[in-house]
Design a protein around this motif. Structure first.
Motif, PDB file in Angstrom:
ATOM      1  N   GLU A 287      42.412  50.798 -16.851  1.00 21.23           N
ATOM      2  CA  GLU A 287      42.472  51.439 -15.529  1.00 21.23           C
ATOM      3  C   GLU A 287      41.067  51.764 -15.028  1.00 21.23           C
ATOM      4  O   GLU A 287      40.758  51.606 -13.838  1.00 21.23           O
ATOM      5  CB  GLU A 287      43.315  52.716 -15.590  1.00 21.23           C
ATOM      6  N   ASN A 288      40.208  52.196 -15.925  1.00 20.36           N
ATOM      7  CA  ASN A 288      38.828  52.528 -15.536  1.00 20.36           C
ATOM      8  C   ASN A 288      38.060  51.285 -15.097  1.00 20.36           C
ATOM      9  O   ASN A 288      37.298  51.321 -14.124  1.00 20.36           O
ATOM     10  CB  ASN A 288      38.109  53.220 -16.702  1.00 20.36           C
ATOM     11  N   LEU A 289      38.251  50.180 -15.787  1.00 19.95           N
ATOM     12  CA  LEU A 289      37.579  48.933 -15.410  1.00 19.95           C
ATOM     13  C   LEU A 289      38.047  48.457 -14.033  1.00 19.95           C
ATOM     14  O   LEU A 289      37.236  48.001 -13.218  1.00 19.95           O
ATOM     15  CB  LEU A 289      37.854  47.846 -16.451  1.00 19.95           C
ATOM     16  N   LEU A 290      39.332  48.566 -13.770  1.00 18.32           N
ATOM     17  CA  LEU A 290      39.861  48.146 -12.464  1.00 18.32           C
ATOM     18  C   LEU A 290      39.349  49.057 -11.345  1.00 18.32           C
ATOM     19  O   LEU A 290      38.990  48.574 -10.260  1.00 18.32           O
ATOM     20  CB  LEU A 290      41.392  48.143 -12.495  1.00 18.32           C
ATOM     21  N   ALA A 291      39.316  50.355 -11.604  1.00 15.76           N
ATOM     22  CA  ALA A 291      38.791  51.291 -10.599  1.00 15.76           C
ATOM     23  C   ALA A 291      37.303  51.054 -10.380  1.00 15.76           C
ATOM     24  O   ALA A 291      36.807  51.114  -9.248  1.00 15.76           O
ATOM     25  CB  ALA A 291      39.045  52.728 -11.052  1.00 15.76           C
ATOM     26  N   ALA A 292      36.580  50.766 -11.459  1.00 17.71           N
ATOM     27  CA  ALA A 292      35.144  50.487 -11.357  1.00 17.71           C
ATOM     28  C   ALA A 292      34.905  49.214 -10.546  1.00 17.71           C
ATOM     29  O   ALA A 292      33.954  49.126  -9.766  1.00 17.71           O
ATOM     30  CB  ALA A 292      34.535  50.352 -12.753  1.00 17.71           C
ATOM     31  N   TRP A 293      35.771  48.225 -10.710  1.00 16.98           N
ATOM     32  CA  TRP A 293      35.644  46.980  -9.945  1.00 16.98           C
ATOM     33  C   TRP A 293      35.803  47.238  -8.448  1.00 16.98           C
ATOM     34  O   TRP A 293      35.048  46.708  -7.635  1.00 16.98           O
ATOM     35  CB  TRP A 293      36.672  45.958 -10.413  1.00 16.98           C
ATOM     36  N   ARG A 294      36.765  48.064  -8.082  1.00 17.78           N
ATOM     37  CA  ARG A 294      36.974  48.370  -6.659  1.00 17.78           C
ATOM     38  C   ARG A 294      35.742  49.050  -6.064  1.00 17.78           C
ATOM     39  O   ARG A 294      35.359  48.773  -4.919  1.00 17.78           O
ATOM     40  CB  ARG A 294      38.216  49.249  -6.495  1.00 17.78           C
ATOM     41  N   GLU A 295      35.127  49.934  -6.832  1.00 17.05           N
ATOM     42  CA  GLU A 295      33.912  50.607  -6.357  1.00 17.05           C
ATOM     43  C   GLU A 295      32.735  49.635  -6.290  1.00 17.05           C
ATOM     44  O   GLU A 295      31.970  49.631  -5.326  1.00 17.05           O
ATOM     45  CB  GLU A 295      33.569  51.775  -7.278  1.00 17.05           C
ATOM     46  N   PHE A 296      32.617  48.811  -7.312  1.00 13.23           N
ATOM     47  CA  PHE A 296      31.508  47.852  -7.384  1.00 13.23           C
ATOM     48  C   PHE A 296      31.560  46.845  -6.247  1.00 13.23           C
ATOM     49  O   PHE A 296      30.535  46.406  -5.738  1.00 13.23           O
ATOM     50  CB  PHE A 296      31.559  47.137  -8.733  1.00 13.23           C
ATOM     51  N   LEU A 297      32.778  46.484  -5.813  1.00 13.85           N
ATOM     52  CA  LEU A 297      32.981  45.414  -4.839  1.00 13.85           C
ATOM     53  C   LEU A 297      32.520  45.785  -3.425  1.00 13.85           C
ATOM     54  O   LEU A 297      32.267  44.900  -2.608  1.00 13.85           O
ATOM     55  CB  LEU A 297      34.471  45.044  -4.818  1.00 13.85           C
ATOM     56  N   ARG A 298      32.394  47.074  -3.145  1.00 14.19           N
ATOM     57  CA  ARG A 298      32.059  47.504  -1.783  1.00 14.19           C
ATOM     58  C   ARG A 298      30.723  46.908  -1.319  1.00 14.19           C
ATOM     59  O   ARG A 298      29.682  47.128  -1.930  1.00 14.19           O
ATOM     60  CB  ARG A 298      31.990  49.024  -1.721  1.00 14.19           C
ATOM     61  N   GLY A 299      30.785  46.145  -0.227  1.00 16.81           N
ATOM     62  CA  GLY A 299      29.578  45.557   0.345  1.00 16.81           C
ATOM     63  C   GLY A 299      29.047  44.354  -0.400  1.00 16.81           C
ATOM     64  O   GLY A 299      27.970  43.848  -0.077  1.00 16.81           O
ATOM     65  N   LYS A 300      29.785  43.870  -1.412  1.00 14.33           N
ATOM     66  CA  LYS A 300      29.275  42.752  -2.226  1.00 14.33           C
ATOM     67  C   LYS A 300      30.209  41.539  -2.234  1.00 14.33           C
ATOM     68  O   LYS A 300      29.951  40.570  -2.958  1.00 14.33           O
ATOM     69  CB  LYS A 300      29.053  43.203  -3.679  1.00 14.33           C
ATOM     70  N   ARG A 301      31.276  41.583  -1.486  1.00 18.20           N
ATOM     71  CA  ARG A 301      32.293  40.533  -1.563  1.00 18.20           C
ATOM     72  C   ARG A 301      31.749  39.136  -1.294  1.00 18.20           C
ATOM     73  O   ARG A 301      32.229  38.150  -1.857  1.00 18.20           O
ATOM     74  CB  ARG A 301      33.428  40.826  -0.574  1.00 18.20           C
ATOM     75  N   LYS A 302      30.752  39.016  -0.424  1.00 24.25           N
ATOM     76  CA  LYS A 302      30.265  37.705  -0.018  1.00 24.25           C
ATOM     77  C   LYS A 302      29.145  37.169  -0.906  1.00 24.25           C
ATOM     78  O   LYS A 302      28.662  36.052  -0.683  1.00 24.25           O
ATOM     79  CB  LYS A 302      29.787  37.763   1.437  1.00 24.25           C
ATOM     80  N   ARG A 303      28.733  37.951  -1.895  1.00 25.56           N
ATOM     81  CA  ARG A 303      27.671  37.476  -2.778  1.00 25.56           C
ATOM     82  C   ARG A 303      28.218  36.422  -3.739  1.00 25.56           C
ATOM     83  O   ARG A 303      29.336  36.556  -4.248  1.00 25.56           O
ATOM     84  CB  ARG A 303      27.060  38.647  -3.550  1.00 25.56           C
ATOM     85  N   LYS A 304      27.423  35.407  -4.001  1.00 25.16           N
ATOM     86  CA  LYS A 304      27.890  34.246  -4.759  1.00 25.16           C
ATOM     87  C   LYS A 304      28.366  34.621  -6.158  1.00 25.16           C
ATOM     88  O   LYS A 304      29.448  34.207  -6.587  1.00 25.16           O
ATOM     89  CB  LYS A 304      26.763  33.210  -4.847  1.00 25.16           C
ATOM     90  N   ASP A 305      27.572  35.401  -6.881  1.00 23.76           N
ATOM     91  CA  ASP A 305      27.945  35.734  -8.259  1.00 23.76           C
ATOM     92  C   ASP A 305      29.198  36.610  -8.308  1.00 23.76           C
ATOM     93  O   ASP A 305      30.030  36.476  -9.214  1.00 23.76           O
ATOM     94  CB  ASP A 305      26.785  36.416  -8.986  1.00 23.76           C
TER      95      ASP A 305
ATOM     96  N   LYS B  25      18.064  42.753 -12.627  1.00 20.97           N
ATOM     97  CA  LYS B  25      19.469  42.680 -12.213  1.00 20.97           C
ATOM     98  C   LYS B  25      20.320  42.103 -13.334  1.00 20.97           C
ATOM     99  O   LYS B  25      20.061  41.003 -13.827  1.00 20.97           O
ATOM    100  CB  LYS B  25      19.573  41.812 -10.949  1.00 20.97           C
ATOM    101  N   ALA B  26      21.357  42.839 -13.719  1.00 22.45           N
ATOM    102  CA  ALA B  26      22.278  42.382 -14.757  1.00 22.45           C
ATOM    103  C   ALA B  26      23.336  41.468 -14.150  1.00 22.45           C
ATOM    104  O   ALA B  26      23.478  41.360 -12.933  1.00 22.45           O
ATOM    105  CB  ALA B  26      22.931  43.586 -15.433  1.00 22.45           C
ATOM    106  N   THR B  27      24.118  40.823 -15.005  1.00 22.14           N
ATOM    107  CA  THR B  27      25.213  39.972 -14.535  1.00 22.14           C
ATOM    108  C   THR B  27      26.310  40.842 -13.923  1.00 22.14           C
ATOM    109  O   THR B  27      26.367  42.054 -14.147  1.00 22.14           O
ATOM    110  CB  THR B  27      25.800  39.162 -15.694  1.00 22.14           C
ATOM    111  N   VAL B  28      27.208  40.221 -13.170  1.00 19.98           N
ATOM    112  CA  VAL B  28      28.310  40.960 -12.550  1.00 19.98           C
ATOM    113  C   VAL B  28      29.148  41.662 -13.618  1.00 19.98           C
ATOM    114  O   VAL B  28      29.552  42.820 -13.457  1.00 19.98           O
ATOM    115  CB  VAL B  28      29.196  40.006 -11.715  1.00 19.98           C
ATOM    116  N   ARG B  29      29.402  40.959 -14.704  1.00 21.23           N
ATOM    117  CA  ARG B  29      30.200  41.522 -15.796  1.00 21.23           C
ATOM    118  C   ARG B  29      29.582  42.808 -16.345  1.00 21.23           C
ATOM    119  O   ARG B  29      30.275  43.810 -16.547  1.00 21.23           O
ATOM    120  CB  ARG B  29      30.304  40.460 -16.892  1.00 21.23           C
ATOM    121  N   ASP B  30      28.286  42.776 -16.551  1.00 20.01           N
ATOM    122  CA  ASP B  30      27.609  43.950 -17.099  1.00 20.01           C
ATOM    123  C   ASP B  30      27.509  45.068 -16.064  1.00 20.01           C
ATOM    124  O   ASP B  30      27.641  46.249 -16.402  1.00 20.01           O
ATOM    125  CB  ASP B  30      26.211  43.571 -17.602  1.00 20.01           C
TER     126      ASP B  30
END
Length: 315
Positions: free
Chosen positions: A2-20, A64-69
């Motif tokens: 649940e924490n990883l999914l919530a973190a993904w939603r926060e991380f995604l803000r303003g970054k949806r169009k980035r290639k990685d 800059k780290a990878t998206v996963r990290d």
């Protein structure tokens, strides 16, 4: 999970169009499950960084780290920030909710009035800066500080993996990357030791810290001269940090104190000269209305009527 999914939603803000980010999103479910399993099995290993330079305003190396990290950094931050933030002193203003530069400079103004008895006496200011701050954070010292607050061995294992994923050039075991969300929290945890030293050991009432910049206000110059050696000794022995020799001074408020991009005087504050030059240089090369509005918003926090009028007249 649940924490990883919530973190993904926060991380995604303003970054949806980035290639990685888009590539990671294509197999989002499998990527998050794989990360979760690696964490549960303790087989997770932090990836490499991509480095690039920015001018902000001085040259800085960003890693800059990878998206996963970076997703994991958000997940860690979501849990640890609420645990550590109440432990920080009130006058720590960097990378905290409801804090920031503007609140820090307003606090400076309030302290200046108090120390100077509403500007009827001389207020002395000790201004210090730590040399190569992020690049000088000692990993083992940081982990030991974290261990005093965190008793869960699995969490310490994970933080050791994140902290150890980076080191400054030719300095194994030293340095945090500029660019990691976790770095912003970890340096505050690290410097919280220093903050409490100022408050509890030296009994300093009027001090403000923003990342590696800090000021102490006092009506007695000799007092500031005496504590400077104690401050330097604590930083070197306990945190393995050193003060920047060219950025330490003791001066009166009436002579103007450069702190967080503004030069502060008893009854007003103005942007430092380099900030004004950079601002008008940028405005001369762009016709973006947003840039003009942004600078006007910045200038509204000081005594800048003429500068604002000059910007308004630009076409």
């Amino acid at each position: 999970m649940e924490n990883l999914l919530a973190a993904w939603r926060e991380f995604l803000r303003g970054k949806r169009k980035r290639k990685d980010v888009a590539e990671f999103s294509l197999n989002l479910t499998s990527n998050i499950i794989a990360l979760y399993c690696e964490l549960a099995d303790k087989t997770y290993r932090h990836g490499a960084y991509k480095s690039f330079k920015i001018n902000d305003p001085k040259p800085r190396d960003i890693h800059k780290a990878t998206v996963r990290d970076r997703l994991l950094h958000h997940a860690i931050y979501r849990i640890l920030y609420p645990c550590f933030d109440p432990k920080f002193i009130f006058d720590s203003y960097s990378c905290r909710y409801d804090k920031g530069v503007h609140r820090a400079i307003n606090r400076f103004r309030a302290y200046a009035r108090t120390v100077s008895k509403n500007h009827t006496r001389i207020a002395w200011v000790l201004k210090c800066d730590i040399r190569k701050f992020f690049a000088s954070i000692d990993h083992e010292t940081l982990i030991n500080v974290l261990k005093r607050r965190i008793k869960d061995k699995d969490v310490i294992w994970l933080l050791r993996e994140v902290v150890g994923s980076f080191h400054a050039e030719s300095k194994p075991g030293v340095g945090l990357p500029l660019g990691n969300l976790t770095s912003q929290l970890l340096v505050n945890v690290y410097m919280n030791e220093f903050d409490h030293f100022l408050k509890r050991e030296l009994k300093i009432a009027y001090c403000i810290r923003y990342a590696d910049d800090f000021v102490i206000l006092q009506e007695d110059k000799k007092y500031l001269e005496n504590i400077l050696s104690k401050i330097s000794a604590f930083l070197e022995t306990k945190l393995k940090l050193s003060l920047h020799p060219d950025k330490v001074f003791i001066k009166t408020l009436t002579s103007g104190v450069d702190f967080l991009g503004w030069v502060h005087f008893p009854h007003h504050r103005v942007p430092r000269t380099s900030t004004k030059r950079r601002m008008f240089k940028k405005l001369a090369t762009t016709d973006s209305p947003q840039s003009k509005v942004s600078y006007l918003g910045l200038l509204s926090h000081g005594n800048t009527y003429r500068l604002q009028q000059r910007i308004m007249r630009l076409k």
